[in-house]
Design an enzyme around this catalytic site. Structure first.
Site, PDB file in Angstrom:
ATOM      1  CB  SER A  97      -0.952   0.026   1.197  1.00  0.00           C
ATOM      2  OG  SER A  97      -0.255   0.257   2.390  1.00  0.00           O
TER       3      SER A  97
ATOM      4  CE  LYS B 164      -1.532   2.412   5.091  1.00  0.00           C
ATOM      5  NZ  LYS B 164      -0.644   1.292   5.387  1.00  0.00           N
TER       6      LYS B 164
END
Length: 237
Positions: free
Chosen positions: A158, A196
């Site tokens: 991701s 992230k």
């Protein structure tokens, strides 16, 4: 590396498919895992899909396919100790000196610094933090500042649009604050970590992936603690 709940859900789906030939419903999965809402199941399924354990079949209701099963040791817990009770405490490593040169860092001819390698971090749905003190990785001093540093192995895809691939080793500088847009290690609910991009939106904190296939996740400020920021990346070919 799977959290205990992800592992439980994967095994439940696999057993259900074997017995019935169809996928369990979200309500059945929620009840089987004793969760309060179906949103928790959605997050677990997203995490399993990101790591390649299951596949959602398009244009079909209740259509999940188990692609692979994990090894027993892949569950993110220590035997007899719930992962939720373990804290994430990087060791103090004094980094080397840095000097800018045309936008790049000068690599000084010094010995590599040995950093603790704290298992795997998901570049997808958060996984439980590991503190394995037995593994280390050598890092050029020029990659680090003067603070505390540690390394993590990336699992998942991701963050690929930020150039971070599955299997990469990221070097993290320990900090508890970071600017918007910084790629951080975020501790979620005191038990799980994820890599992230940080984005503050009003009274909420967004943890953004760098892959359009995955959704940004929104948390309350009290759910997220910054554990460090990305300062370097190592890749083996």
């Amino acid at each position: 590396m799977l959290t205990r709940k992800q592992h439980e859900l994967l095994m439940y789906i696999n057993d259900y498919l074997t017995r019935t030939g169809v996928s369990p419903s979200f309500d059945e999965m929620k009840d089987a895992l004793d969760l309060k809402s179906k949103s928790g199941i959605h997050r677990l399924i997203t995490g399993l899909e990101e790591r390649g354990f299951i596949r959602r079949l398009p244009h079909r209701a209740r259509a999940l396919e188990v692609v692979r099963l994990p090894e027993t040791a892949a569950v993110g817990t220590i035997s007899g100790t719930p992962g939720r009770n373990r804290k994430f405490h990087p060791s103090v490593i004094d980094g080397g000196k840095q000097e800018p040169l045309a936008g790049r860092t000068v690599v000084h001819p010094t010995e590599p610094v040995e950093l603790p390698l704290y298992g795997k971090i998901a570049a997808g749905t958060p996984i439980e933090a590991l503190s394995d003190m037995t593994n280390t990785v050598e890092v050029p001093p020029s990659m680090m500042g003067r603070g505390e540093h540690y390394a993590l192995e990336v699992e998942g895809d991701s963050m690929v649009e930020a150039g971070i691939m599955d299997g990469d080793t990221v070097v993290i500088e320990r900090c508890d604050k970071a600017d918007n847009g910084t790629i951080v290690v975020a501790l979620v609910d005191e038990s799980e970590v994820t890599l992230k991009k940080l984005r503050r939106k009003g009274q909420s904190i967004a943890l953004e992936p760098a892959n359009r296939k995955y959704e940004t996740r929104i948390f309350r400020p009290d759910q997220v603690r910054i554990q460090g920021r990305l300062v370097g990346l190592l890749r083996s070919f």
